[in-house]
Design an enzyme around this catalytic site. Structure first.
Site, PDB file in Angstrom:
ATOM      1  N   ASP A 267      -8.833 -19.408 -10.783  1.00 41.90           N
ATOM      2  CA  ASP A 267      -8.817 -18.130 -11.644  1.00 41.90           C
ATOM      3  C   ASP A 267      -7.896 -17.556 -12.124  1.00 41.90           C
ATOM      4  O   ASP A 267      -7.482 -17.107 -10.920  1.00 41.90           O
ATOM      5  CB  ASP A 267     -10.506 -17.860 -11.119  1.00 41.90           C
ATOM      6  CG  ASP A 267     -10.432 -16.595 -12.621  1.00 41.90           C
ATOM      7  OD1 ASP A 267     -10.286 -16.674 -13.888  1.00 41.90           O
ATOM      8  OD2 ASP A 267     -10.340 -15.747 -12.602  1.00 41.90           O
ATOM      9  N   GLU A 304      -5.052 -21.447 -13.841  1.00 41.36           N
ATOM     10  CA  GLU A 304      -5.363 -20.961 -14.716  1.00 41.36           C
ATOM     11  C   GLU A 304      -4.124 -19.807 -14.747  1.00 41.36           C
ATOM     12  O   GLU A 304      -4.011 -19.148 -14.089  1.00 41.36           O
ATOM     13  CB  GLU A 304      -6.357 -20.150 -15.590  1.00 41.36           C
ATOM     14  CG  GLU A 304      -6.449 -19.263 -16.344  1.00 41.36           C
ATOM     15  CD  GLU A 304      -7.099 -18.226 -16.069  1.00 41.36           C
ATOM     16  OE1 GLU A 304      -7.458 -17.736 -17.842  1.00 41.36           O
ATOM     17  OE2 GLU A 304      -8.019 -18.324 -16.234  1.00 41.36           O
ATOM     18  N   ASP A 329      -3.056 -22.002 -22.361  1.00 43.32           N
ATOM     19  CA  ASP A 329      -3.703 -21.169 -22.922  1.00 43.32           C
ATOM     20  C   ASP A 329      -2.384 -21.064 -24.474  1.00 43.32           C
ATOM     21  O   ASP A 329      -2.782 -20.768 -25.544  1.00 43.32           O
ATOM     22  CB  ASP A 329      -3.652 -19.600 -22.735  1.00 43.32           C
ATOM     23  CG  ASP A 329      -4.410 -19.671 -21.939  1.00 43.32           C
ATOM     24  OD1 ASP A 329      -5.761 -20.191 -22.060  1.00 43.32           O
ATOM     25  OD2 ASP A 329      -4.878 -18.434 -21.221  1.00 43.32           O
ATOM     26  N   HIS A 397     -14.987 -21.104 -21.617  1.00 40.59           N
ATOM     27  CA  HIS A 397     -15.678 -19.966 -21.813  1.00 40.59           C
ATOM     28  C   HIS A 397     -15.044 -18.584 -21.453  1.00 40.59           C
ATOM     29  O   HIS A 397     -15.666 -18.104 -22.156  1.00 40.59           O
ATOM     30  CB  HIS A 397     -16.037 -19.821 -20.408  1.00 40.59           C
ATOM     31  CG  HIS A 397     -15.038 -19.359 -18.936  1.00 40.59           C
ATOM     32  ND1 HIS A 397     -13.922 -20.311 -18.401  1.00 40.59           N
ATOM     33  CD2 HIS A 397     -14.631 -18.162 -18.973  1.00 40.59           C
ATOM     34  CE1 HIS A 397     -13.122 -19.760 -18.127  1.00 40.59           C
ATOM     35  NE2 HIS A 397     -13.173 -18.019 -17.399  1.00 40.59           N
ATOM     36  N   GLN A 399     -12.405 -18.105 -24.266  1.00 43.58           N
ATOM     37  CA  GLN A 399     -11.449 -18.388 -25.607  1.00 43.58           C
ATOM     38  C   GLN A 399     -12.829 -17.380 -26.514  1.00 43.58           C
ATOM     39  O   GLN A 399     -12.687 -18.076 -27.384  1.00 43.58           O
ATOM     40  CB  GLN A 399     -10.905 -19.008 -26.253  1.00 43.58           C
ATOM     41  CG  GLN A 399      -9.925 -19.316 -25.286  1.00 43.58           C
ATOM     42  CD  GLN A 399      -8.404 -18.259 -25.159  1.00 43.58           C
ATOM     43  OE1 GLN A 399      -8.639 -17.208 -25.782  1.00 43.58           O
ATOM     44  NE2 GLN A 399      -8.261 -17.713 -23.916  1.00 43.58           N
ATOM     45  N   VAL A 400     -13.972 -17.874 -25.719  1.00 44.51           N
ATOM     46  CA  VAL A 400     -15.169 -17.888 -26.789  1.00 44.51           C
ATOM     47  C   VAL A 400     -15.917 -16.635 -26.664  1.00 44.51           C
ATOM     48  O   VAL A 400     -16.614 -15.993 -26.581  1.00 44.51           O
ATOM     49  CB  VAL A 400     -16.203 -19.423 -26.305  1.00 44.51           C
ATOM     50  CG1 VAL A 400     -17.520 -18.974 -27.258  1.00 44.51           C
ATOM     51  CG2 VAL A 400     -16.105 -20.617 -27.170  1.00 44.51           C
ATOM     52  N   GLY A 401     -16.015 -16.738 -24.479  1.00 45.04           N
ATOM     53  CA  GLY A 401     -17.667 -15.547 -24.364  1.00 45.04           C
ATOM     54  C   GLY A 401     -16.328 -13.986 -24.464  1.00 45.04           C
ATOM     55  O   GLY A 401     -16.763 -12.866 -24.049  1.00 45.04           O
ATOM     56  N   ASN A 402     -15.428 -14.547 -24.621  1.00 46.52           N
ATOM     57  CA  ASN A 402     -14.514 -12.852 -24.416  1.00 46.52           C
ATOM     58  C   ASN A 402     -14.544 -12.315 -25.818  1.00 46.52           C
ATOM     59  O   ASN A 402     -13.542 -11.608 -26.153  1.00 46.52           O
ATOM     60  CB  ASN A 402     -13.361 -13.153 -23.830  1.00 46.52           C
ATOM     61  CG  ASN A 402     -12.665 -12.846 -22.037  1.00 46.52           C
ATOM     62  OD1 ASN A 402     -14.074 -12.004 -21.833  1.00 46.52           O
ATOM     63  ND2 ASN A 402     -12.323 -13.689 -21.706  1.00 46.52           N
TER      64      ASN A 402
END
Length: 619
Positions: A267, A304, A329, A397, A399-402
């Site tokens: 991460d 990442e 990204d 996770h 790019q959707v969850g944030n």
């Protein structure tokens, strides 16, 4: 090296004859005692002080299932920083685990080549109704049938409460108790290998969560010389950093040896600060790869990174760190901005067609250019890096969850654009990653959720989320991360794939993954075997790929009007394999010809708006 002979060397290690060895790094303590709880008894044993701040002891009459705490300087009780299990949560005692007792069935498993990875990222808590490791096992046939080859599990290190993304973990060696603990995680990994699926674990080596983080009572794990968005950085290069580096390298090897993971996803490595002569990531990669070779298994590190710096993935002999691959990204941002038109936050740096073209040709979009979002030049060139070193995705996770409402692409884009997003990722020359549910257009959000026990932390999280959204000019209120309903709204419903547009999208994903698997040219991850052909004015991107006698053509139309382009191709007949405009995928009808004949090295291709086609050259 035999896995059965490998020893962690830290924490509580069961030995033969009902003995156990305990070792803890506690340089801040003058003395350390062990409080050991067995059924019907409690004992206190002093540990012997050794070199470099380590304390050790060997104790008789110890069994798996016994629990323990460390007593620091006679007054502070704390769980073990190397706890293998925290059944009572982050504040409770640690439990002794015997990894030798699990009946592994994956003997002979050696992993799969990195170029064969088709990654499916999932969160254990929302992937199934029960939200446990074992509850995910019945769905493995579904993933296998879809065409997935590697399951990526979001972080499972013990975090506070029962609901969390996993990035607030405070016991890196202890699988989350509410997910099923060590036994459940081993069962899931073993079941994946039984289906021929590799397994990736997301690990966090840049920070610890705030609640239950007692490491400062033990040693010098943190430094105030650097800062992360989550607090003090990990001490990888200051005084006492040798022991800290050993701790995290031991953690990586622990997941490989005791849980048989095939890869680790690291991460946010841009928040790992190390100005020493040998960067921590280089040391980590060296050790992981060495152990993989000794075990005869393919073991990979996938990072990442927000740095756009090829040193991360370059080989050590050229001055790199030797990490095997990284999330890209830039590829996501270029595709997302082109499909949605969003220009807020970091998307202000993207949105042009040539951004996506560069993502295809070089990997990084920003390789030294000025970034308006960052207000500086950013990145270096990746054009000489193998495509197998990049993971591409249209969703994950973060790019959707944030996002303010945790909304997926399916919540805002029509089916034709969802198909186009799928075709862009799955037919790219990179390693594709799917975020759970995208394959059938899951409409449920993936919200940010926590279950802290500290009211101060709860308010801090709420405030922090608001500040994060300010860069995107999202004025509405986000859902409360602490509310259990915020978590429940994020649960998947895999059954919806069986009807309507969901079924069409799901069938498309299966078909594209089968083509990638069965057509050599579509599964190739070699840059030298591909040619990118952009048509800037028409917003059409063509890609030719060649492996031996297998030649394929992919063409994507990223405009809202029909397009017709001339593409240079090898002479011969080219048969259409796929057209996203076909009615069977929910399209409006095909414009592209079923067969192309190249007689003078050129053919014309017709494309409906927001669609793509795939052709294969007949030998």
């Amino acid at each position: 090296m035999s896995e059965n002979r490998w020893k962690l060397g830290l924490g509580a290690e069961l030995l033969d004859n009902d003995k156990a060895y305990f070792k803890v790094w506690a340089p801040k303590a003058g003395k350390v005692a062990l409080r050991l709880f067995s059924p019907g008894s409690e004992r206190s044993i002093d540990l012997a002080a050794g070199e470099d701040g380590y304390f050790t002891t060997e104790v008789e009459k110890v069994s798996a299932g016994d629990s323990y705490l460390y007593l620091l300087d006679g007054h502070t009780e704390r769980p073990d920083p190397v706890s293998r299990f925290q059944p009572q949560g982050v504040h409770g005692p640690s439990m002794i685990v015997d990894p030798r007792q699990f009946p592994w069935q994956d003997q002979g498993w050696q992993g799969i080549p990195l170029e064969a990875y088709v990654i499916y990222e999932l969160h254990v808590g929302v992937f199934s109704d029960d939200g446990t490791f074992t509850a995910a096992i019945p769905h493995l046939d579904y993933l296998k049938d879809l065409g997935v080859t590697a399951v990526e599990i979001m972080p499972v290190a013990q975090f506070p409460g029962n609901r969390n993304w996993g990035y607030d973990g405070v016991y890196p060696f202890a699988p989350q108790s509410s997910y099923g603990g060590p036994e459940g995680l081993r069962e899931l990994v073993d079941a994946c290998h039984g289906k021929g699926l590799a397994v990736i674990l997301d690990v966090v080596y840049n920070h610890f969560g705030p609640e239950g983080n007692y490491l400062n009572d033990y040693g010098y794990y943190f430094t105030d010389r650097y800062r992360t968005p989550w607090g003090d950085a990990i001490n990888f290069d200051g005084p006492h950093s040798d022991q800290v580096r050993e701790y995290f390298i031991a953690n990586a090897l622990y997941w490989i040896h005791e849980y048989h993971f095939d890869a680790l996803r690291l991460d946010a490595i841009d928040r790992i600060y190390d100005l020493g002569a040998t960067h921590f990531l280089r040391a980590l990669a060296d050790e992981v790869h060495r152990h993989g070779q000794q075990l005869g298994r393919r073991i990979y590190l996938i990072a990442e990174s927000d740095l756009n710096d090829v040193r991360l993935i370059n080989p050590p002999e050229t001055g790199g760190y030797g990490v095997d691959a990284q999330w890209n990204d830039n590829f996501h941002h270029a595709l997302h901005a082109l499909l949605t038109g969003e220009k807020e936050g970091y998307y202000q740096d993207f949105g042009r067609f040539d951004h996506l073209v560069k993502a295809f040709t070089e990997g990084y979009v920003y390789s030294g250019e000025y970034s308006r979002y960052r207000k500086k030049r950013h990145g270096n060139s990746a054009k000489n890096c193998p495509t197998v070193q990049f993971v591409a995705f249209s969703q994950n996770h973060d790019q959707v969850g944030n996002r303010l409402h945790g909304d997926r692409l399916a919540a805002k884009l029509p089916l034709q654009k969802l198909l186009l997003a799928a075709g862009t990722v799955l037919l790219s020359p990179y390693l594709p990653l799917l975020f759970m549910g995208e394959e059938y257009g899951e409409k449920a959000p993936f919200n940010y959720f926590v279950s802290y026990g500290d009211s101060f932390l709860i308010e801090a999280v709420r405030k922090g989320r608001k500040e994060e959204f300010a860069a995107f000019a999202w004025a509405e209120e986000a859902l409360d991360p602490q509310d259990p309903d915020t978590f429940m709204q994020s649960k998947l419903d895999l059954k919806v794939r069986q009807g309507g547009e969901h079924a069409a999208l799901f069938a498309c994903y299966k078909k594209l993954l089968s083509l990638r698997r069965e057509v050599p040219a579509l599964g190739c991850v070699e840059r030298r075997e591909m040619t990118v052909i952009p048509f800037e004015e028409k917003q059409v991107l063509a890609l030719t790929r060649r492996v031996g006698n297998s030649s394929a053509l992919c063409a994507w139309n990223y405009s809202d009007t029909p397009q017709d382009v001339a593409v240079e191709l090898d002479n011969g007949k080219w048969q259409k394999l796929f057209d996203s405009a076909a009615t069977q995928w929910g399209g409006a009808g095909e414009m592209a010809y079923s067969t192309l004949t190249a007689t003078e090295g050129r053919v014309r291709i017709a494309l409906t708006p927001w669609s793509f086609t795939v052709y294969l050259r007949e030998e």
